[in-house]
Write a protein that holds these residues in place. Structure first.
Motif, PDB file in Angstrom:
ATOM      1  N   TYR A   1     -42.042  11.518 -26.069  1.00  0.00           N
ATOM      2  CA  TYR A   1     -40.855  11.975 -25.356  1.00  0.00           C
ATOM      3  C   TYR A   1     -40.218  10.832 -24.580  1.00  0.00           C
ATOM      4  O   TYR A   1     -40.887   9.846 -24.222  1.00  0.00           O
ATOM      5  N   THR A   2     -38.937  10.981 -24.280  1.00  0.00           N
ATOM      6  CA  THR A   2     -38.275  10.072 -23.349  1.00  0.00           C
ATOM      7  C   THR A   2     -38.764  10.396 -21.939  1.00  0.00           C
ATOM      8  O   THR A   2     -39.333  11.465 -21.691  1.00  0.00           O
ATOM      9  N   PRO A   3     -38.532   9.480 -20.974  1.00  0.00           N
ATOM     10  CA  PRO A   3     -38.938   9.770 -19.590  1.00  0.00           C
ATOM     11  C   PRO A   3     -38.307  11.040 -19.020  1.00  0.00           C
ATOM     12  O   PRO A   3     -38.872  11.663 -18.117  1.00  0.00           O
ATOM     13  N   SER A   4     -37.148  11.458 -19.556  1.00  0.00           N
ATOM     14  CA  SER A   4     -36.505  12.680 -19.067  1.00  0.00           C
ATOM     15  C   SER A   4     -37.018  13.935 -19.777  1.00  0.00           C
ATOM     16  O   SER A   4     -36.545  15.040 -19.513  1.00  0.00           O
ATOM     17  N   GLY A   5     -37.975  13.771 -20.700  1.00  0.00           N
ATOM     18  CA  GLY A   5     -38.592  14.923 -21.340  1.00  0.00           C
ATOM     19  C   GLY A   5     -37.973  15.356 -22.652  1.00  0.00           C
ATOM     20  O   GLY A   5     -38.283  16.440 -23.156  1.00  0.00           O
ATOM     21  N   VAL A   6     -37.119  14.520 -23.257  1.00  0.00           N
ATOM     22  CA  VAL A   6     -36.499  14.839 -24.539  1.00  0.00           C
ATOM     23  C   VAL A   6     -37.413  14.334 -25.664  1.00  0.00           C
ATOM     24  O   VAL A   6     -37.794  13.157 -25.658  1.00  0.00           O
ATOM     25  N   PRO A   7     -37.774  15.181 -26.621  1.00  0.00           N
ATOM     26  CA  PRO A   7     -38.625  14.701 -27.717  1.00  0.00           C
ATOM     27  C   PRO A   7     -37.912  13.639 -28.540  1.00  0.00           C
ATOM     28  O   PRO A   7     -36.715  13.756 -28.815  1.00  0.00           O
ATOM     29  N   LEU A   8     -38.634  12.586 -28.931  1.00  0.00           N
ATOM     30  CA  LEU A   8     -38.047  11.549 -29.774  1.00  0.00           C
ATOM     31  C   LEU A   8     -37.711  12.119 -31.153  1.00  0.00           C
ATOM     32  O   LEU A   8     -38.285  13.112 -31.588  1.00  0.00           O
ATOM     33  N   ASP A   9     -36.800  11.458 -31.855  1.00  0.00           N
ATOM     34  CA  ASP A   9     -36.462  11.880 -33.218  1.00  0.00           C
ATOM     35  C   ASP A   9     -37.688  11.845 -34.120  1.00  0.00           C
ATOM     36  O   ASP A   9     -37.806  12.650 -35.055  1.00  0.00           O
ATOM     37  N   SER A  10     -38.592  10.908 -33.859  1.00  0.00           N
ATOM     38  CA  SER A  10     -39.802  10.782 -34.675  1.00  0.00           C
ATOM     39  C   SER A  10     -40.883  11.795 -34.296  1.00  0.00           C
ATOM     40  O   SER A  10     -41.939  11.852 -34.936  1.00  0.00           O
ATOM     41  N   ASN A  11     -40.639  12.583 -33.255  1.00  0.00           N
ATOM     42  CA  ASN A  11     -41.599  13.595 -32.817  1.00  0.00           C
ATOM     43  C   ASN A  11     -41.400  14.877 -33.627  1.00  0.00           C
ATOM     44  O   ASN A  11     -40.665  15.780 -33.235  1.00  0.00           O
ATOM     45  N   LYS A  12     -42.058  14.948 -34.771  1.00  0.00           N
ATOM     46  CA  LYS A  12     -41.919  16.116 -35.649  1.00  0.00           C
ATOM     47  C   LYS A  12     -42.779  17.284 -35.188  1.00  0.00           C
ATOM     48  O   LYS A  12     -42.564  18.431 -35.605  1.00  0.00           O
ATOM     49  N   ARG A  13     -43.750  16.999 -34.335  1.00  0.00           N
ATOM     50  CA  ARG A  13     -44.620  18.072 -33.850  1.00  0.00           C
ATOM     51  C   ARG A  13     -43.847  19.072 -32.988  1.00  0.00           C
ATOM     52  O   ARG A  13     -44.129  20.268 -33.016  1.00  0.00           O
ATOM     53  N   TYR A  14     -42.886  18.566 -32.217  1.00  0.00           N
ATOM     54  CA  TYR A  14     -42.160  19.427 -31.283  1.00  0.00           C
ATOM     55  C   TYR A  14     -41.460  20.582 -32.009  1.00  0.00           C
ATOM     56  O   TYR A  14     -41.626  21.745 -31.637  1.00  0.00           O
ATOM     57  N   LYS A  15     -40.715  20.257 -33.066  1.00  0.00           N
ATOM     58  CA  LYS A  15     -40.014  21.312 -33.804  1.00  0.00           C
ATOM     59  C   LYS A  15     -41.001  22.229 -34.523  1.00  0.00           C
ATOM     60  O   LYS A  15     -40.801  23.449 -34.586  1.00  0.00           O
ATOM     61  N   ALA A  16     -42.077  21.635 -35.052  1.00  0.00           N
ATOM     62  CA  ALA A  16     -43.089  22.452 -35.726  1.00  0.00           C
ATOM     63  C   ALA A  16     -43.689  23.472 -34.762  1.00  0.00           C
ATOM     64  O   ALA A  16     -43.863  24.647 -35.106  1.00  0.00           O
ATOM     65  N   ALA A  17     -43.995  23.039 -33.540  1.00  0.00           N
ATOM     66  CA  ALA A  17     -44.575  23.950 -32.554  1.00  0.00           C
ATOM     67  C   ALA A  17     -43.604  25.078 -32.212  1.00  0.00           C
ATOM     68  O   ALA A  17     -44.021  26.221 -31.994  1.00  0.00           O
ATOM     69  N   GLU A  18     -42.307  24.755 -32.167  1.00  0.00           N
ATOM     70  CA  GLU A  18     -41.297  25.794 -31.920  1.00  0.00           C
ATOM     71  C   GLU A  18     -41.306  26.851 -33.022  1.00  0.00           C
ATOM     72  O   GLU A  18     -41.258  28.053 -32.748  1.00  0.00           O
ATOM     73  N   ILE A  19     -41.367  26.389 -34.278  1.00  0.00           N
ATOM     74  CA  ILE A  19     -41.376  27.327 -35.410  1.00  0.00           C
ATOM     75  C   ILE A  19     -42.633  28.190 -35.385  1.00  0.00           C
ATOM     76  O   ILE A  19     -42.577  29.409 -35.545  1.00  0.00           O
ATOM     77  N   PHE A  20     -43.793  27.561 -35.156  1.00  0.00           N
ATOM     78  CA  PHE A  20     -45.046  28.320 -35.179  1.00  0.00           C
ATOM     79  C   PHE A  20     -45.188  29.264 -33.985  1.00  0.00           C
ATOM     80  O   PHE A  20     -45.964  30.219 -34.052  1.00  0.00           O
TER      81      PHE A  20
ATOM     82  N   SER B   1     -56.557  25.923 -41.573  1.00  0.00           N
ATOM     83  CA  SER B   1     -56.127  25.689 -40.202  1.00  0.00           C
ATOM     84  C   SER B   1     -54.889  26.536 -39.951  1.00  0.00           C
ATOM     85  O   SER B   1     -54.082  26.745 -40.858  1.00  0.00           O
ATOM     86  N   ILE B   2     -54.736  26.966 -38.726  1.00  0.00           N
ATOM     87  CA  ILE B   2     -53.641  27.879 -38.385  1.00  0.00           C
ATOM     88  C   ILE B   2     -52.504  27.116 -37.713  1.00  0.00           C
ATOM     89  O   ILE B   2     -52.720  26.368 -36.762  1.00  0.00           O
ATOM     90  N   GLY B   3     -51.279  27.324 -38.226  1.00  0.00           N
ATOM     91  CA  GLY B   3     -50.081  26.824 -37.570  1.00  0.00           C
ATOM     92  C   GLY B   3     -50.075  25.328 -37.327  1.00  0.00           C
ATOM     93  O   GLY B   3     -50.454  24.532 -38.188  1.00  0.00           O
ATOM     94  N   VAL B   4     -49.669  24.929 -36.113  1.00  0.00           N
ATOM     95  CA  VAL B   4     -49.472  23.510 -35.809  1.00  0.00           C
ATOM     96  C   VAL B   4     -50.789  22.737 -35.812  1.00  0.00           C
ATOM     97  O   VAL B   4     -50.793  21.511 -35.974  1.00  0.00           O
ATOM     98  N   SER B   5     -51.914  23.428 -35.674  1.00  0.00           N
ATOM     99  CA  SER B   5     -53.202  22.735 -35.681  1.00  0.00           C
ATOM    100  C   SER B   5     -53.483  22.066 -37.028  1.00  0.00           C
ATOM    101  O   SER B   5     -54.234  21.095 -37.098  1.00  0.00           O
ATOM    102  N   ALA B   6     -52.868  22.562 -38.115  1.00  0.00           N
ATOM    103  CA  ALA B   6     -53.038  21.921 -39.419  1.00  0.00           C
ATOM    104  C   ALA B   6     -52.512  20.491 -39.375  1.00  0.00           C
ATOM    105  O   ALA B   6     -53.142  19.564 -39.903  1.00  0.00           O
ATOM    106  N   GLY B   7     -51.347  20.290 -38.735  1.00  0.00           N
ATOM    107  CA  GLY B   7     -50.797  18.951 -38.593  1.00  0.00           C
ATOM    108  C   GLY B   7     -51.639  18.080 -37.687  1.00  0.00           C
ATOM    109  O   GLY B   7     -51.903  16.913 -37.990  1.00  0.00           O
TER     110      GLY B   7
END
Length: 356
Positions: free
Chosen positions: A95-114, A205-211
């Motif tokens: 994340y950036t210091p202000s708490g925005v996930p980086l573009d390369s942070n694919k886990r963030y969107k995956a966690a939202e979906i799961f 593995s269930i959901g985001v834990s697979a990644g």
């Protein structure tokens, strides 16, 4: 050397409550794994007990030099098979210091979906078959191959034994045990069709834990090959020509698919995947067009086809699933270098949330 080994293998818990936490993250290329260690004052068993940390993103292609701080958020903990004791590996996202996930942070969107109620209710299960190739250091040629030359044709190498057919077994077995020690749900290993190529399977593995589990399993393999002086390749087609490529076949089921009558749910899910075939292919790994040629146990990259027990299909349904009328299916399209956060969450989004 014996003193060095003693120090490396020292059990810290004999003299202190302090532990070493190895923070792991994914760099700017989306495939390069990075890590660094810090001392924690006492053992921990939950990522929420760990502090956030930072690193120089300008050195990983994730930030500009004049504002280079990237923040690591601990997300999952695993036992450390290298330092052992109470020491841990920590899978983080960025994340950036202000708490925005980086573009390369694919886990963030995956966690939202799961975490979406419809997806969470379906208890998505994944089993990922990670194929990889071991290369001789400096020459970047598969382990066991004559330098600059070729072994005999494919056929004798798949699940083989013998010094003339199986190359790198010590690395593979060391990795297998390291994953079990770490707490990764690794379910098996085998030699692959191309000599010098192997596979391990993570799941169910269930959901985001697979990644999380697959990325940490990759990290362990990178560390072990580093120790052995061998190079790990996740290239989907490391050797051109009449040689098998490397994939990351992704097995998938939902609660509805595992119930009686689940075959109808499976068929509806596969139909949805077919409608979004191009979109999935674009997200399933770089260089995949070199692998998905319609040969070597693949479907052509521009064609979507599914079948029962068909290893040349985009989606394969197993005989056991067909017989039981419920179960799981296998998406054979993902490349060995795919991001498991992207692939697993995209399959869930398409099959559960997307309304054609």
């Amino acid at each position: 050397m014996s003193l060095l080994s003693d120090l490396i293998n020292m059990n810290l818990s004999d003299s202190t409550d302090k532990i070493i936490a190895e923070y792991i993250w994914i760099g700017g290329s989306g495939m390069d794994m990075r890590s660094k260690a810090r001392t924690i004052s006492h053992p921990v068993n939950d990522p929420s007990q760990l502090p956030r940390w930072n690193y120089d993103g300008s050195s990983t292609g994730q930030a500009a030099g004049e504002d280079s701080e990237v923040i690591l958020y601990p997300q999952a903990i695993f036992r450390d098979p290298f330092r052992r004791g109470d020491n841990i590996l920590v899978m983080c996202d960025t994340y950036t210091p202000s708490g925005v996930p980086l573009d390369s942070n694919k886990r963030y969107k995956a966690a939202e979906i799961f975490s979406h109620p419809e997806v969470a209710a379906e208890e998505t299960w994944y089993g990922i078959e990670q194929e990889y190739t071991l290369l001789q250091k400096d020459v970047n040629w598969p382990l066991g191959w004559p330098v600059g030359g070729f072994p005999g044709p494919q056929g004798p190498y798949y699940c083989s034994v013998g010094a003339d057919k199986s190359f790198g077994r010590d690395i593979v077995d060391a990795h297998y045990k390291a994953c079990i020690y770490a707490g990764i749900n690794i379910s098996g290993i085998n030699g692959e069709v191309m000599p010098g190529q192997w596979e391990f399977q993570v799941g169910p593995s269930i959901g985001v834990s697979a990644g999380d589990e697959l990325w940490v399993a990759r990290y362990l393999l990178e560390r072990i090959t580093e120790m052995a002086g061998v190079v790990l390749s996740l290239d989907p087609k490391p050797i051109p020509g009449d040689w098998n490529g490397a994939g990351a076949h992704t097995n998938y089921s939902t609660k509805s698919m595992r119930k009686e009558g689940g075959m109808k749910v499976i068929e509806a899910a596969i139909a949805k995947l077919g409608l979004r075939h191009k979109e999935h292919i674009e997200a399933y790994g770089k260089g995949n067009e070199r692998r998905l040629t319609g040969r070597h146990e693949t479907a052509d990259i521009n064609t979507f086809v599914w079948g029962v027990a068909n290893r040349g299909a985009s989606i394969r349904v197993g005989r056991d699933t067909e017989r039981a009328g419920k179960g799981y299916f296998e998406d054979r399209r993902p490349a060995s270098n795919m991001d498991p956060y992207v692939v697993t969450s995209m399959i869930a989004e398409t099959t559960i949330l997307w309304k054609p």
